[in-house]
Design a protein around this motif. Structure first.
Motif, PDB file in Angstrom:
ATOM      1  N   ARG A  66       3.057  -8.775 -11.144  1.00  0.00           N
ATOM      2  CA  ARG A  66       3.120  -7.663 -10.202  1.00  0.00           C
ATOM      3  C   ARG A  66       3.851  -6.456 -10.804  1.00  0.00           C
TER       4      ARG A  66
ATOM      5  N   LYS B  33       4.560  -1.879  -5.511  1.00  0.00           N
ATOM      6  CA  LYS B  33       3.278  -2.557  -5.284  1.00  0.00           C
ATOM      7  C   LYS B  33       3.355  -3.485  -4.076  1.00  0.00           C
ATOM      8  N   TYR B  34       4.489  -4.155  -3.943  1.00  0.00           N
ATOM      9  CA  TYR B  34       4.667  -5.051  -2.803  1.00  0.00           C
ATOM     10  C   TYR B  34       4.608  -4.265  -1.490  1.00  0.00           C
TER      11      TYR B  34
ATOM     12  N   GLN C 270       3.244  -1.375  -0.999  1.00  0.00           N
ATOM     13  CA  GLN C 270       1.903  -0.824  -0.826  1.00  0.00           C
ATOM     14  C   GLN C 270       0.963  -1.884  -0.262  1.00  0.00           C
ATOM     15  N   ASN C 271       1.072  -3.103  -0.753  1.00  0.00           N
ATOM     16  CA  ASN C 271       0.254  -4.202  -0.230  1.00  0.00           C
ATOM     17  C   ASN C 271       0.579  -4.485   1.231  1.00  0.00           C
ATOM     18  N   GLN C 272       1.883  -4.391   1.576  1.00  0.00           N
ATOM     19  CA  GLN C 272       2.297  -4.633   2.949  1.00  0.00           C
ATOM     20  C   GLN C 272       1.734  -3.585   3.910  1.00  0.00           C
TER      21      GLN C 272
ATOM     22  N   ALA D  39      -1.166  -2.110   3.540  1.00  0.00           N
ATOM     23  CA  ALA D  39      -2.610  -1.997   3.315  1.00  0.00           C
ATOM     24  C   ALA D  39      -3.397  -1.980   4.622  1.00  0.00           C
TER      25      ALA D  39
ATOM     26  N   ASN E 159      -1.349   4.728  -6.729  1.00  0.00           N
ATOM     27  CA  ASN E 159      -0.673   3.901  -7.740  1.00  0.00           C
ATOM     28  C   ASN E 159      -0.295   4.729  -8.967  1.00  0.00           C
TER      29      ASN E 159
END
Length: 351
Positions: free
Chosen positions: A49, A82-83, A85-87, A89, A98
């Motif tokens: 990640r 990134k974490y 951003q995924n949360q 989504a 990114n």
């Protein structure tokens, strides 16, 4: 502490920082899993990640030039971003996408080069360096959230507010009053009109900084003087006239100062070393620093690098020159994020 064998979980930001430090210390992945209390799969997932390419120092050659190399490393900041951003989504995507290079460039300019986040963003937009663009409002929202720009806080945004006193005339000026200064100078429509002030060092010491600010371009000229006597100020204005020679009269059409005793020799300030009058000196109303607003504002920038209470006898001329360069190379919103140095040099070429 025993390593978990089954199941993976997301790390906290603190754990990501710890993982980054453990890697730098040379710990194995298995040992890191034990220290963090997670399974080995979690460590591998986390490393994937936060993978990034970093520039690290390699060696300095014979001529003193530093060389760097690219290495693959783990970044807790990137992993956390990134974490998050995924949360998010399931909702609206982050406007910054990114573009981690943009994040790192803004952080580098703010943390290392000591400029504001707004100035860093404006300079990047002006130069068109990155594919992503965000607004100032979005930038500050991300900084306030604390999970994208992890090296910047709102303390890097806040500036001390100044409260100016209303002019109270208790005595006449030592020379020509600002009341007689031509209106075009106040309008900042013409080049070559300056403000001058002294920045005092540690209490009980003599060394002083003499700062000139050009009103149109906000260009700064800075000297370190052995004291703040009137004769010394005149001597350094003479030095400045020697530097620019015959161009001085065109470059320094006027100088606005306060009523400090160091500026009391108005005849010496106005008289050219080559004979005749070299400039016009105007005196502000007493206790009205806002009449030298640009000078006061840039003195605050000098104080960022040379804090109040510094013993100026320990500050080298090389350091003073570096401060002058930093102030003049600062991207300014008022100029569309161009720098004072760029604008000043353009006017200088025209002369």
């Amino acid at each position: 502490m025993t390593m978990k064998r089954k199941g993976t979980k997301d790390l906290t930001f603190t754990q990501r920082r710890e993982l980054e430090n453990y890697l730098k210390a040379g710990c194995t992945k298995k040992r890191i899993a034990e220290l963090l209390g997670v399974c080995l799969a979690t460590v591998y997932n986390e490393l994937k990640r936060g993978v990034c390419t970093q520039k690290v120092y390699s060696y300095t050659d014979y001529w003193g030039e530093r060389h760097y190399k690219q290495v693959t490393a783990y970044s807790a900041d990137i992993a956390e971003y990134k974490y998050r951003q995924n949360q998010s989504a399931h909702g609206a995507p982050l406007k910054i996408g990114n573009d981690f290079e943009l994040v790192r460039e803004i952080e580098n300019r703010v943390v290392n080069d000591k400029i504001s986040p707004c100035a860093a963003l404006g300079e990047i937009k002006r130069k068109g360096q990155f594919r992503t663009t965000i607004s100032k409002t979005t930038l500050y929202r991300y900084i306030r959230a604390g999970y994208i720009f992890t090296r910047i806080t709102m303390q890097d945004v806040k500036l001390k507010q100044r409260h100016y006193q209303k002019a109270t005339v208790k005595r006449p000026p030592k020379g020509t009053s600002i009341e007689k200064r031509p209106a075009e100078i106040a309008a900042r429509n013409t080049f070559g009109h300056w403000e001058m002030d002294c920045v005092i060092g540690k209490q009980g010491t003599k060394e002083t900084i003499l700062a000139f600010t050009e009103r149109l371009t906000r260009f700064e000229i800075v000297f370190k003087m052995p004291d703040h006597k009137a004769a010394t100020v005149v001597r350094y204005v003479n030095k400045l006239e020697k530097r620019y020679g015959k161009q001085f009269r065109k470059l320094f059409k006027s100088i606005t100062v306060d009523n400090g005793v160091e500026f009391s020799d108005f005849k010496g300030l106005e008289k050219s070393i080559y004979g005749g009058k070299r400039t016009s000196v105007y005196y502000c109303h007493p206790y009205t620093s806002c009449e030298r607003g640009s000078n006061e504002r840039l003195n605050r920038e000098i104080r960022r690098l040379i804090p109040k209470g510094t013993d100026l006898s320990t500050v080298t001329d090389k350091r003073i020159k570096a401060v002058e360069t930093w102030v003049n190379d600062y991207p300014r919103e008022i100029f569309g994020y161009a720098t004072s140095a760029e604008l000043f040099n353009a006017h200088l070429q025209a002369i």
